[in-house]
Design a protein around this motif. Structure first.
Motif, short mmCIF file in Angstrom:
data_model
loop_
_atom_site.label_atom_id
_atom_site.label_comp_id
_atom_site.label_asym_id
_atom_site.label_seq_id
_atom_site.Cartn_x
_atom_site.Cartn_y
_atom_site.Cartn_z
N ILE A 86 -10.51 -66.48 146.97
CA ILE A 86 -9.73 -67.29 146.04
C ILE A 86 -10.23 -68.72 146.16
N ALA A 87 -10.57 -69.31 145.03
CA ALA A 87 -11.10 -70.68 145.00
C ALA A 87 -12.32 -70.81 145.92
N GLY A 88 -13.12 -69.75 145.99
CA GLY A 88 -14.34 -69.79 146.78
C GLY A 88 -14.14 -69.58 148.27
N VAL A 89 -12.89 -69.37 148.68
CA VAL A 89 -12.59 -69.19 150.11
C VAL A 89 -12.27 -67.72 150.36
N GLU A 90 -12.85 -67.17 151.43
CA GLU A 90 -12.63 -65.76 151.75
C GLU A 90 -11.44 -65.61 152.70
N PHE A 91 -10.60 -64.62 152.39
CA PHE A 91 -9.41 -64.36 153.21
C PHE A 91 -9.41 -62.90 153.64
N ALA A 92 -9.20 -62.70 154.94
CA ALA A 92 -9.18 -61.35 155.50
C ALA A 92 -7.80 -61.04 156.07
N PHE A 93 -7.23 -59.95 155.60
CA PHE A 93 -5.96 -59.47 156.12
C PHE A 93 -6.07 -57.97 156.35
N THR A 94 -5.18 -57.42 157.15
CA THR A 94 -5.20 -55.98 157.39
C THR A 94 -5.11 -55.23 156.06
N GLY A 95 -4.32 -55.75 155.15
CA GLY A 95 -4.20 -55.14 153.83
C GLY A 95 -3.62 -56.14 152.85
N ALA A 96 -3.87 -55.89 151.58
CA ALA A 96 -3.30 -56.74 150.52
C ALA A 96 -2.99 -55.84 149.33
N MET A 97 -1.86 -56.09 148.69
CA MET A 97 -1.45 -55.28 147.55
C MET A 97 -0.86 -56.18 146.47
N ARG A 98 -0.98 -55.71 145.25
CA ARG A 98 -0.44 -56.47 144.12
C ARG A 98 0.51 -55.59 143.33
N GLY A 99 1.60 -56.20 142.86
CA GLY A 99 2.58 -55.45 142.08
C GLY A 99 2.09 -55.19 140.67
N SER A 100 2.89 -54.47 139.91
CA SER A 100 2.55 -54.17 138.52
C SER A 100 3.80 -54.32 137.66
N ASP A 101 3.58 -54.35 136.35
CA ASP A 101 4.68 -54.47 135.39
C ASP A 101 5.55 -55.69 135.72
N GLY A 102 6.82 -55.46 135.99
CA GLY A 102 7.73 -56.58 136.25
C GLY A 102 7.44 -57.31 137.54
N ARG A 103 6.60 -56.74 138.40
CA ARG A 103 6.27 -57.38 139.67
C ARG A 103 4.78 -57.71 139.74
N ALA A 104 4.18 -57.94 138.59
CA ALA A 104 2.74 -58.19 138.54
C ALA A 104 2.33 -59.46 139.28
N LEU A 105 3.26 -60.36 139.52
CA LEU A 105 2.94 -61.61 140.22
C LEU A 105 3.23 -61.53 141.72
N ASP A 106 3.59 -60.34 142.19
CA ASP A 106 3.83 -60.16 143.63
C ASP A 106 2.50 -59.91 144.35
N LEU A 107 2.19 -60.73 145.31
CA LEU A 107 1.02 -60.54 146.16
C LEU A 107 1.54 -60.28 147.57
N VAL A 108 1.29 -59.08 148.08
CA VAL A 108 1.81 -58.68 149.38
C VAL A 108 0.68 -58.62 150.40
N LEU A 109 0.85 -59.31 151.50
CA LEU A 109 -0.14 -59.32 152.57
C LEU A 109 0.40 -58.51 153.75
N LEU A 110 -0.39 -57.56 154.23
CA LEU A 110 0.02 -56.72 155.35
C LEU A 110 -0.64 -57.23 156.62
N VAL A 111 0.17 -57.53 157.61
CA VAL A 111 -0.32 -58.07 158.88
C VAL A 111 0.07 -57.11 159.99
N ASP A 112 -0.91 -56.55 160.67
CA ASP A 112 -0.67 -55.59 161.74
C ASP A 112 -0.59 -56.33 163.07
N THR A 113 0.62 -56.59 163.51
CA THR A 113 0.81 -57.36 164.75
C THR A 113 0.66 -56.49 166.00
N THR A 114 0.45 -55.19 165.81
CA THR A 114 0.27 -54.29 166.95
C THR A 114 -1.19 -54.20 167.36
N THR A 115 -2.06 -53.92 166.39
CA THR A 115 -3.49 -53.83 166.70
C THR A 115 -4.12 -55.20 166.85
#
Length: 205
Positions: free
Chosen positions: A23-52
């Motif tokens: 985003i904006a030329g900057v790389e971001f690494a997360f365990t996982g990332a998901m985006r919503g659809s329809d009424g939640r299309a602006l939801d950006l969910v970042l998954l952070v694994d605090t165990t591993t």
């Protein structure tokens, strides 16, 4: 835990995003990332694994720094994404309170999983759903009771509402409820706007 969360969100209409992402030329690494659809299309969910602890996810300060950097990058691009971070696993000791000032933070921990990473039973699955409920579509459970008031909870709700309630508004809200909170808000806003326009038109000479 991440697998169970991802599966739950996919069932709610979220889709996986390839990681790392830029985003904006900057790389971001997360365990996982998901985006919503329809009424939640602006939801950006970042998954952070605090165990591993992948990507330094056991360090609350590092997680906060990455999310804050992502937030700044989204601002630069003029994005309207609403960021939610799901911390899956052990509770992080520091940095989380400050993180909540940047985005929505959900904690999923203490949920019993089987060998395949799935909730062990219905109670565990419901516990997981409760942890991320704010991201899931609105739903009402069906009542097991029989009799004149039995039937799906939505039908019972409709019966309990005032008889003079605007039917078009009610229909719009019921339809939108399957797509999440934002969809319901948008439906109500459209109905109010339509009513105001009609009222103004009626007052014109």
């Amino acid at each position: 835990m991440i697998q169970a969360i991802r599966k739950c969100l996919k069932a709610a209409g979220y889709v996986d995003l390839a990681t790392p992402f830029k985003i904006a030329g900057v790389e971001f690494a997360f365990t996982g990332a998901m985006r919503g659809s329809d009424g939640r299309a602006l939801d950006l969910v970042l998954l952070v694994d605090t165990t591993t602890g992948d990507f330094g996810d056991r360090d609350g300060a590092r997680v906060r720094q990455r999310v804050e950097a992502l937030s700044r990058a989204l601002d630069v691009t003029g994005s309207h994404y609403v960021v939610t971070v799901i911390l899956a696993g052990a509770v992080l000791a520091e940095g989380i309170e400050a993180l909540s000032e940047t985005c929505r933070v959900l904690q999923a921990e203490g949920i019993s999983l089987d060998a395949n990473g799935e909730p062990v039973d219905a109670a565990a699955r419901e516990q997981l759903n409760d942890r991320i409920r704010v991201l899931l579509p609105l739903s009402l459970p069906e009542s097991p009771a029989e009799g004149p008031d039995s039937g799906p909870a939505m039908e019972q709700l409709v019966k309990a509402l005032p008889k003079d309630l605007d039917q078009s508004l009610l229909d719009a809200v019921i339809v939108a409820s399957g797509s999440g909170e934002q969809a319901v808000t948008d439906a109500v806003a459209r109905a109010i706007d339509k009513a105001l326009q009609a009222d103004l038109a009626g007052k014109q000479p």
